[in-house]
Design a protein around this motif. Structure first.
Motif: not given
Lengths: 569, 569
Positions: A51, A230, A233, A273, A276-277, A281
């Motif tokens: 990420f 994003v 979202k 965001n 959180c992703e 994951a």
């Protein structure tokens, strides 16, 4: 046993986590990652790199865990990184004074030592261990200290956060990124807090792992180029204003949160965001995840905005696992002041600015003869006044307390237009800071399931495939040479393409399935007597417990695809 | 500038390595890994994991860098991990006494403080900095110390090696590996040595990274199941005997070295080979790599054999980067003694052994009435004699100094056969221990090439593809929107499949090639005006500087294959 106890029991028994130094009685605040735990931790760290390093392009650096004193004087840790401590006069046990008070009445957070001491006396609070009287409350610095070199040595500390390593390296990083904002650096490594009597198991460690990104941005442009991707979202946000009104978190679109001024700007929203992703994951349940904004009374004075990603844990409730803060220029300015180094970026204007420059030039030919031995002081005084001080062509200057009036014969006013291409600015810093150990505990807890299967309780860790410490278990039905040969062949095939595989022939097949369910192994390959006939084996899926029969030939690619793309069953 | 200076200059300029805390004047023995350095370090660590964790199956664990005192008392570090130190009485600078002497006459290694002090006086050695007199020589412990908790706290140290974490966890590891030898655990992490005035740059760090494997084996079976696969490998061995005779290293087959008793056993030989394979995979030049056996005067007293992998460095000569030792049962026994924990494995015999057991059972019905109030003491005395003490059916026992003769009416002799299934043994430990920082410097030095290209010197790091911090540079010929669009597309394609890619549009194309040569980027993709016509780009190979024209479509797989399998050009 509550869920925490169950998860910790499984973790110890199966080799995820255990107390450090057990044979010497252990020490509070220190945990070891066992074989499966350390492997899982590597997976979490690598996803974080996917990420923040690969996707966002913020290169990782590695600075020492030992830091010299100057760094932490500048950062404020030497003076301010402390907890209020009181010790029992009888048994010597140490306690956090605010915690002792909060156990009885609320509101001790953030109070000064004097006030805490007063409250301890007022409420007749005594030692919870032995009932003894408590000593004075004092600020205990939470940094571990040491010294470098011989003799008294040079004072040093174990870093309380990885962040300072990136601030101290700012000039090098700026050059690396070719002197242009925005840029970022990341670090994954150990950090230390000498907690006063930590009592929350793996949630309050004295030595822990942080993953931090320091993203340096233009202070007047806090938009993010990819925010539009994003913007729509919806996340569970818990703004400070809602907390103060006693409300509940609300699902809100990020673009709305930014335009309503709930999240300070796009840049914070973008990293909220991303955070959180990442957490999802890794296996954090999105329904047990929320973003809580710091209230005014808890936000650092220099921060422009700060949000915590909080995860719900059965025993502890909502626990902070990530902080995402706009730290403004606080850190860089602090290090500039302490080190005298120039921690700025030259920011070019879009178009060079013209600026009228007006300068007063003393007329030496007049001042010299007129003021003789005072001439030098008159010239200095003239050079220190601004053009606006000249009224009607006349300037009045102060020379050692004497007001001297100078007419236009004493100076020239020079005007010119200068072109200014830009200016040196101190960037602002956006900091997403991850507590890896807490995240790992949360992953274990959120992945833990007990299911009834044929009147028995099946315990299974439904870890995401990327996180599972063992991807494939290879199980000969019986410990017989003829079954072990094809098993070894499959193990080699899978290891060759880098898939973490274990061979396991100990105990009944049912017991081995249960063991692999408990450690979250996505696939179990069983070799039986049919294998010897037709070179096929069964693959069992951890979550559905369904089985499929496949050829040994090509099983490596089949499993590799199943692990990274489409589940097999 | 010698090669060391060139490599360090490039490392600093390009972001591999730089001195820590530069803005505060730095501190000897501390280096930061910059963006490319940390990325390269990750690659080296991951290759190490491929060898030791995935291939060998030795799971990684992670124990704290802070250790409590007991551990290091047991390991011997508290009493013995020290260097002889002397300080200047005038300027206060500290020096290693043995080094000061070795600068003048050789042979100071391993001498005691008194002897070193005598030699300093004898040779009139003075402070090399200011010429002042030198103080007494004393043993300076090289562990950084700190304390855990408030007040005086609990004494603790920063670990001088990761190994102890694995020894202390022995019982947990044994259970994890289902109580069977052999098994191994690995650890990659920080270790610390508070060196006295380190002066060898990145080669002597106070904080460094170790990768260690502790492999627990049966003391009487030091064969290795896969030794036959490596038996015929020829390596540059430098046995102790050859060193003592003043000879040179010899290329020797591993099976010969083992059968000639040069390498103690297969297990050491196997890991010597694995070590070399790892180092060469990382980019160490096999011609600048040798295996040197410890001589008797340098080997630890408990070690059964010890070999260092040494790498040749331009400035420093042959430098140890890995040690491979048979540490026998020294560490486990030391921790058993200190902790009273049972650090043994139950080793089952192939066939259970029968053992005659003879026991003497007092005849209570006789002894009670005969000896009355002395009966209990007589019984105790009888139980403490062995069957061999019985002569002609008569035993003489000592009861409070009185010799009492007992006939066969006083006892029964019971004989039975017991079956003994096995015994508790303390395993031996094979330890390959890697100094990751030195290996990284050696990789940089061995990859550094200067080549004449059209009358200019091209500097290129010919790093193995797996090690290169950037795999692909994407370079639009000019900074024009129409060229940047396809460039960004290629960057996304490559990042999506996890290839570390950078976009670079700053400076002329030649300058960008040079920059990427200097950081060792294997492939550079150039986007030009032909790209807009036919969606093709050129790929340039770092080593050959050849270029090939390919379609954007499928470029991700083409490069991915080239990086992992067959080079593209």
């Amino acid at each position: 046993m509550d869920l925490y106890d169950k998860v910790i029991e499984l973790s110890k028994r199966r080799g995820f986590l255990w107390n450090s130094f057990e044979i010497y009685g252990g020490a509070a605040g220190f945990y070891d990652y066992g074989p499966y735990g350390a492997t899982l931790k590597r997976c979490v760290e690598n996803i974080w790199r996917d990420f923040f390093v690969v996707q966002e392009g913020f290169f990782e650096i590695e600075s020492p865990t030992i830091g010299i004193e100057d760094i932490f004087v500048a950062s404020g840790h030497v003076s301010g990184f402390s907890d209020p401590l009181t010790e029992c006069l009888k048994c010597g046990e140490a306690f956090r004074a605010d915690h002792l008070i909060n156990n009885i009445v609320s509101g001790a957070d953030g109070l000064l030592s004097d006030e805490l001491e007063r409250l301890i006396k007022l409420h007749h609070i005594r030692c919870p261990e032995c009932g003894g009287n408590l000593d004075k409350v004092y600020d205990f610095n939470l940094m571990f200290n040491t010294s470098i070199g011989s003799g008294a040595g040079r004072k040093a500390y174990l870093r309380p956060e990885t962040a300072q390593g990136m601030f101290v390296d700012f000039q090098r990083l700026l050059r690396f990124y070719r002197e242009k904002l925005p840029f970022g650096a990341t670090q994954i490594g150990k950090a230390y807090r000498n907690e006063i009597s930590p009592r929350q198991g793996v949630l309050r460690l004295r030595e822990f792992t942080q993953a931090e990104a320091e993203i340096f941005i233009d202070p007047v442009d806090k938009t993010h180029p990819n925010f539009k991707e994003v913007a729509e979202k919806k996340l569970a946000l818990y703004p400070a204003s809602v907390q103060e009104e006693g409300g509940e978190p609300v699902a809100m679109r990020l673009d709305e949160a930014v335009s309503n001024g709930i999240i300070a700007h796009e840049c914070i929203a973008y990293y909220i965001n991303l955070t959180c992703e990442f957490l999802v994951a890794c296996g954090i349940d999105p329904n047990r995840l929320r973003l809580r904004q710091h209230r005014n009374d808890e936000m650092a004075h220099y921060a422009a905005d700060c949000w915590d990603a909080e995860v719900y844990m059965d025993r502890f409730g909502w626990v902070e696992v990530v902080g995402i803060a706009d730290r403004t220029d606080y850190d860089l300015k602090a290090h500039m002041k302490m080190s005298q180094a120039q921690l700025t970026v030259f920011k070019e204007y879009k178009t060079a600015q013209k600026k009228d420059v007006v300068k007063i030039k003393p007329n030496m030919a007049y001042i010299g003869p007129t003021f003789k031995n005072k001439a030098k002081e008159v010239i200095n005084a003239l050079q220190n006044i601004s053009p606006g001080d000249i009224k009607n062509g006349t300037a009045i200057v102060d020379v050692n307390g004497e007001a001297i009036t100078l007419g236009s014969e004493a100076f020239l006013i020079e005007r010119r237009v200068e072109e200014i291409r830009g200016e040196n600015i101190v960037p602002h810093v956006i900091e997403p800071s991850f507590g890896i150990d807490r995240i790992i505990y949360a992953i274990l807890e959120h992945s833990y399931f007990e299911e009834m299967v044929e009147d028995e309780t099946r315990v299974v860790l439904k870890l995401p495939m990327k996180i599972a410490p063992v991807k494939v278990a290879v199980l000969p039905l019986l410990t017989r040479d003829e079954l072990i040969e094809p098993s070894n062949r499959i193990v080699s095939m899978l290891k060759k393409i880098g898939i973490q595989t274990v061979f396991d022939d100990s105990g009944t097949i049912g017991r081995r399935y249960r063991r692999n369910d408990e450690i979250g192994t996505p696939y179990a390959v069983t070799i039986d007597y049919d294998t010897l006939k037709d070179e096929t084996v069964t693959i069992r899926d951890r979550d559905t417990m369904k089985q499929v029969r496949v050829s040994i030939k090509g099983i490596d690619l089949k499993i590799s695809n199943a692990l990274t793309q489409v589940p097999l069953l």
